[in-house]
Design an enzyme around this catalytic site. Structure first.
Site, PDB file in Angstrom:
ATOM      1  N   GLU A 186       0.819  -1.230   0.000  1.00 52.20           N
ATOM      2  CA  GLU A 186       0.000   0.000   0.000  1.00 52.20           C
ATOM      3  C   GLU A 186       0.850   1.277   0.000  1.00 52.20           C
ATOM      4  OE1 GLU A 186      -2.875  -0.140   3.186  1.00 52.20           O
ATOM      5  OE2 GLU A 186      -3.959  -1.791   2.257  1.00 52.20           O
ATOM      6  N   GLU A 200      -5.194  -8.679   0.824  1.00 50.38           N
ATOM      7  CA  GLU A 200      -5.867  -8.295   2.076  1.00 50.38           C
ATOM      8  C   GLU A 200      -7.331  -8.021   1.772  1.00 50.38           C
ATOM      9  OE1 GLU A 200      -4.326  -4.943   4.332  1.00 50.38           O
ATOM     10  OE2 GLU A 200      -2.260  -5.542   3.930  1.00 50.38           O
TER      11      GLU A 200
END
Length: 462
Positions: free
Chosen positions: A168, A367
């Protein structure tokens, strides 16, 4: 039992976590300080209930038992990260042998339990000394990262076959340089753009270095939190707002990582507003030549936007939000604890986009998860009955399954997370794990979802 949703052979079932969020032992084993250790020292009030990263879930001391539990609940893969400040305290120079021993033991233990380690090199945890040099604002830090990556490939590349340069990477940009929720709490778009650009440069340099090793059957990629952006309506102004939002928050990393170049519209917007980063000679060619083999996709919630209601304040800092307003869709389904919308179809829309616009790159859900506060409310006979989590996973897996049926190149699903872990400034406010962790005793107890997941893996579907 009829399996309605059957997944492809050798599907990767597992979970994900990161070093700072589970290891603990923040001041043990020769580890250096990272920005989280430091920020907690100076501003503990910024962390939920003043809980810092010193102990977290104590994986450092309990990894053997934890990996045994992973095996018991059906994991065939697990994503973890290496702590740069543990492996190379200070970020440059001497390798910390205690860290090498620890990560070797973890990797070997996973393999001994038939769980494939997926390893992330950087998950938000910059060594403090390097942050003091400017962190990702600095090209010297980019070089230090490349050296760190090379050390990791040398030490662990004989056994680790799936590598990820960053997790991320948009989050440290948003949190650290735009919206004040990560250290160094700077609000400055020009610096944010430089940080984002240097992150992609560091990523490309790590890939270039990785390929010189010629590891057999190994892949390297990046993990991006792709948040599909939906316009309020099909009005051209709403559509344009959604497009610009997508450029800033998704395509700023997705395009260079997968396609090897930045979106022209994004470059134009930044040029027009005087916000372009400094680019070195040969950089763009390096980025073009070093695209990813595999993409991890983190998906939690959609982003909904509309055209701006008012002109931006000319006396405010330049922000992505100059081009759109957020929009709350009436009747949306919510996770009230996190304040996030639950929109399962988003996972399908991401995959179709990757198939149609990004060469159907090999990818997996790295995720997806649901954080819930005060989960003890759902304790029954010593176990947390987290039916809401099972429903959440099921809903997303159904749409993921549909995308696979339609030819999307999806290889796996990892839940965030294996056991309740420490969440940055939220600490232990919301629990995400298959396994509940008692913070006083560190006792691990599987939740109902853990047993459900085990049957999903055994049947390769549900």
């Amino acid at each position: 039992m009829i399996i309605q949703y059957k997944f492809p052979e050798d599907f990767w079932w597992g979970s994900a976590t990161s070093a700072t969020q589970i290891e603990g032992a923040a001041h043990e084993g020769g580890k250096g300080k990272n920005i989280w250790d430091y920020w907690y020292e100076i501003e503990p009030n910024r962390f939920f209930e003043n809980v810092g990263p010193a102990t977290t879930s104590d994986f450092y001391h309990r990894f053997k038992d934890d990996i045994k539990l992973m095996k018991e609940i059906g994991h065939n893969s697990f994503r973890l990260s290496i702590s740069w400040s543990r492996l190379i305290p200070g970020g440059r120079g001497e390798i910390n042998q205690e860290a090498v021993t620890f990560y070797n033991n973890v990797i070997n233990e996973l393999l001994a339990n038939d769980i494939e380690p997926f390893v992330t090199l950087y998950h938000f945890d910059m060594p403090l000394e390097l942050q003091n040099e400017g962190g990702w604002e600095s090209r010297n830090v980019v070089e230090a990262y490349k050296e760190y990556a090379i050390q990791c490939f040398q030490l662990f590349g004989d056994r680790v076959k799936k590598w990820f340069t960053f997790n991320e990477p948009i989050v440290p940009v948003e949190g650290g340089y735009l919206y004040d929720f990560h250290y160094p709490n700077i609000v400055d778009f020009k610096k944010a753009a430089q940080v984002a650009y240097h992150t992609i440069l560091a990523h490309a340099k790590a890939i270039e270095a990785f390929r010189t090793f010629n590891f057999a059957d190994s892949k390297i990629g990046i993990v991006l939190n792709l948040t599909p952006t939906y316009p309020r309506s099909q009005n051209p102004f709403d559509v344009k707002a959604a497009n610009i939002c997508d450029l800033f928050f998704n395509r700023s990393f997705l395009d260079p990582a997968v396609l090897g170049e930045y979106p022209k519209e994004l470059v134009e917007i930044l040029r027009e507003h005087g916000q372009l980063p400094v680019v070195g000679k040969g950089d763009l060619e390096l980025i073009k030549q070093n695209t990813v083999d595999i993409l991890g996709v983190n998906y939690y919630q959609p982003r909904r936007v509309k055209a701006k209601e008012y002109l931006p304040n000319p006396y405010s800092p330049f922000m992505p939000d100059w081009f759109f307003d957020y929009y709350e869709m009436p009747g949306r389904k919510m996770n009230p604890y996190r304040g996030w919308e639950i929109y399962e179809k988003g996972i399908y829309d991401i995959m179709i986009n990757l198939k149609e616009n990004y060469g159907n790159i090999e990818c997996f859900i790295s995720e997806n998860g649901m954080g819930v506060q005060d989960e003890e409310r759902f304790l029954k006979d010593g176990r947390i009955e987290d039916d809401y989590r099972i429903e959440f996973i099921k809903g997303h897996l159904k749409w993921l399954h549909k995308s696979i049926q339609e030819g999307c190149n999806v290889k796996g699903y990892h839940l965030w997370t294996f056991m309740d872990n420490w969440s940055w400034s939220n600490a232990y406010k919301n629990r995400y794990g298959f396994i509940s962790v008692d913070l006083k005793t560190q006792k691990r107890t599987p939740k109902k979802s853990a047993y459900w997941f085990k049957t999903v893996v055994e049947n390769n579907g549900f």
